[in-house]
Design an enzyme around this catalytic site. Structure first.
Site, PDB file in Angstrom:
ATOM      1  N   LEU A  98       5.519   4.183   7.965  1.00  0.00           N
ATOM      2  CA  LEU A  98       5.425   4.546   6.551  1.00  0.00           C
ATOM      3  C   LEU A  98       5.944   5.958   6.285  1.00  0.00           C
ATOM      4  O   LEU A  98       6.519   6.220   5.225  1.00  0.00           O
ATOM      5  CB  LEU A  98       3.969   4.441   6.085  1.00  0.00           C
ATOM      6  CG  LEU A  98       3.467   3.040   5.744  1.00  0.00           C
ATOM      7  CD1 LEU A  98       1.957   3.065   5.531  1.00  0.00           C
ATOM      8  CD2 LEU A  98       4.166   2.490   4.513  1.00  0.00           C
ATOM      9  N   ARG A 244       5.865  -4.185   4.413  1.00  0.00           N
ATOM     10  CA  ARG A 244       4.739  -5.033   4.021  1.00  0.00           C
ATOM     11  C   ARG A 244       4.567  -6.251   4.928  1.00  0.00           C
ATOM     12  O   ARG A 244       3.431  -6.631   5.233  1.00  0.00           O
ATOM     13  CB  ARG A 244       4.905  -5.444   2.556  1.00  0.00           C
ATOM     14  CG  ARG A 244       3.675  -6.112   1.962  1.00  0.00           C
ATOM     15  CD  ARG A 244       3.823  -6.188   0.440  1.00  0.00           C
ATOM     16  NE  ARG A 244       3.397  -4.948  -0.194  1.00  0.00           N
ATOM     17  CZ  ARG A 244       3.836  -4.532  -1.389  1.00  0.00           C
ATOM     18  NH1 ARG A 244       4.728  -5.242  -2.048  1.00  0.00           N
ATOM     19  NH2 ARG A 244       3.381  -3.406  -1.900  1.00  0.00           N
ATOM     20  N   TYR A 364      -4.825  -2.168   1.614  1.00  0.00           N
ATOM     21  CA  TYR A 364      -3.757  -1.169   1.647  1.00  0.00           C
ATOM     22  C   TYR A 364      -2.368  -1.803   1.580  1.00  0.00           C
ATOM     23  O   TYR A 364      -2.182  -2.968   1.901  1.00  0.00           O
ATOM     24  CB  TYR A 364      -3.910  -0.225   2.835  1.00  0.00           C
ATOM     25  CG  TYR A 364      -3.598  -0.732   4.222  1.00  0.00           C
ATOM     26  CD1 TYR A 364      -2.308  -1.073   4.592  1.00  0.00           C
ATOM     27  CD2 TYR A 364      -4.587  -0.799   5.189  1.00  0.00           C
ATOM     28  CE1 TYR A 364      -2.004  -1.483   5.872  1.00  0.00           C
ATOM     29  CE2 TYR A 364      -4.295  -1.220   6.483  1.00  0.00           C
ATOM     30  CZ  TYR A 364      -3.004  -1.552   6.819  1.00  0.00           C
ATOM     31  OH  TYR A 364      -2.705  -1.967   8.092  1.00  0.00           O
ATOM     32  N   GLU A 365      -1.412  -0.996   1.147  1.00  0.00           N
ATOM     33  CA  GLU A 365      -0.026  -1.421   0.886  1.00  0.00           C
ATOM     34  C   GLU A 365       0.042  -2.558  -0.130  1.00  0.00           C
ATOM     35  O   GLU A 365       0.907  -3.424  -0.078  1.00  0.00           O
ATOM     36  CB  GLU A 365       0.694  -1.811   2.182  1.00  0.00           C
ATOM     37  CG  GLU A 365       0.988  -0.603   3.065  1.00  0.00           C
ATOM     38  CD  GLU A 365       1.939  -0.919   4.198  1.00  0.00           C
ATOM     39  OE1 GLU A 365       2.930  -1.635   3.962  1.00  0.00           O
ATOM     40  OE2 GLU A 365       1.686  -0.431   5.318  1.00  0.00           O
ATOM     41  N   GLY A 366      -0.886  -2.535  -1.075  1.00  0.00           N
ATOM     42  CA  GLY A 366      -0.904  -3.538  -2.139  1.00  0.00           C
ATOM     43  C   GLY A 366      -1.989  -4.566  -1.904  1.00  0.00           C
ATOM     44  O   GLY A 366      -1.957  -5.299  -0.919  1.00  0.00           O
TER      45      GLY A 366
END
Length: 383
Positions: A98, A244, A364-366
């Protein structure tokens, strides 16, 4: 289908080439040597020390090479195997990805931090989330104001993995608050920058280093800008689009370990004069878990295959993989706890640790809900 070193790649062979199988063997060898039979630390302080150790060792072993190469399937392999052995090691890999990928996307490396992250010489952090700006990125209040040849940052970030131990932070801040997401820019901020403050740890049920940081008239040079002014949201989304599917891989790794533990226990544990594995209700739990895990792995590697073969965006494919795999992993780990009974909730047991570690993947990450909005929106808009 299963082994004690992590799942084989056989169910997804159509999406994985020989070099990825060789890379899997390298990751497994690393895990045997560096993780072994030990479990992740149970305290925040110990996890921070261990995370720093792992960054250097993973870099020296070349495990971050797929991040540099934009090799999504390589990243999937790494995270699935690492998560099988150690959720903390998986988190270390994820954070290096990331923090390095925004620079790779922009073709920029301010201060050489990206290169140092990819060799394991520096630990990075991805600082986008705020207390009042999670899924709604446009509502962030951290601002960056031009100041001579650079910028001054003011604001704060919360739920930041590696906060307090990272050497540099990829920070998203608004350079034009009236422009919404089009006014967000991206900066690389060294941990030692004047005006940068680590304000404290946030303790989660699973020992993953997490905390808050603040920027108080924190000045960075113009060279710290990643990409052009106002392109930070685009950079951030391109980063998440690429990484993702790897969250799905991590979920699959944790789920695979939980299923393997449940299967081994069910085969060896006797009740009422016969193995647990002979009871139909236990077999049903194992069956459901195996089906969901295989489906999740296929979704994840299919998304990686699409990206690696040249797809410009894999937004819907990545969202499907993450939403399905993380939700399925929660169910699979829960079933494993049920099969193991009291052993499944003993402190220090791998399944107990997985039960606490897997939950964050759905956020996390959406969040899962955001993934469904992405998928549904894409379907409605059409090709």
């Amino acid at each position: 289908m299963f082994d004690a070193d992590g799942l084989s790649l056989d169910p997804v062979a159509a999406f994985v080439e020989g070099r990825h199988r060789e890379f899997r063997d390298r990751v497994v060898a690393f895990c045997r040597d560096e993780i072994g039979e030990g479990h992740d630390p149970e305290t925040d302080a110990a996890a921070r020390v261990r995370a720093r150790e792992l960054v250097g060792r993973m870099g020296a072993a070349g495990l971050f090479e797929p991040i540099r190469d934009g090799d999504v399937r390589g990243c999937l392999v790494a995270r699935e195997v690492l998560a099988w052995w150690s959720p903390l090691a998986d988190a270390v890999f994820a954070l290096q990805g990331l923090s390095a990928t925004p620079g790779l996307v922009c073709g920029a490396d301010p201060g050489g931090w990206v290169e140092r992250a990819l060799t394991g010489e520096a630990m990075g952090a991805f600082a986008m989330t705020e207390w009042e700006a999670g899924s709604d990125v446009a509502s962030m209040t951290t601002v960056a104001v031009p100041d001579g040849t650079g910028y001054r940052l003011n604001g704060g970030k919360a739920f930041i993995s590696n906060a307090g131990i990272a050497d540099f932070y990829v920070v998203f801040a608004s350079t034009d608050p009236d422009a919404g997401t089009w006014g967000i820019s991206c900066f690389v901020v060294p941990a030692g920058a004047d005006g940068f403050e680590f304000t404290g740890s946030l303790v989660m049920s699973a020992p993953h280093p997490l905390g808050e940081v603040r920027f108080v008239d924190c000045r960075v040079s113009g060279g710290a800008l990643l990409g052009d002014v106002g392109t930070g949201f685009k950079t951030g989304m391109a980063t998440l689009d690429r990484l993702r599917p790897t969250v799905a891989a991590a979920a699959n790794g944790m789920a695979g370990r939980a299923l393997w533990e449940a299967l081994e226990h069910a085969r060896g544990r006797e009740q009422f004069g016969k193995p647990l594995a002979s009871f139909q209700l236990v077999q049903e739990k194992l069956s459901k878990s195996a089906m969901e895990l295989t489906a999740g792995r296929l979704l994840a590697y299919r998304a990686g295959w699409e990206k690696d073969r040249g797809a410009e965006r894999i937004t819907i494919e990545a969202a499907m993989a993450k939403a399905f795999s993380t939700e399925a992993a929660q169910r699979i780990v829960d079933r494993a706890v049920q099969v193991l009974g009291g052993r499944g909730v003993l402190a220090g047991h791998p399944v107990d640790h997985l039960y606490r570690a897997v939950r964050a993947l759905r956020i996390y990450e959406g969040t899962t809900e955001i993934q469904h909005l992405i998928i549904g929106g894409g379907l409605v808009r059409g090709p």
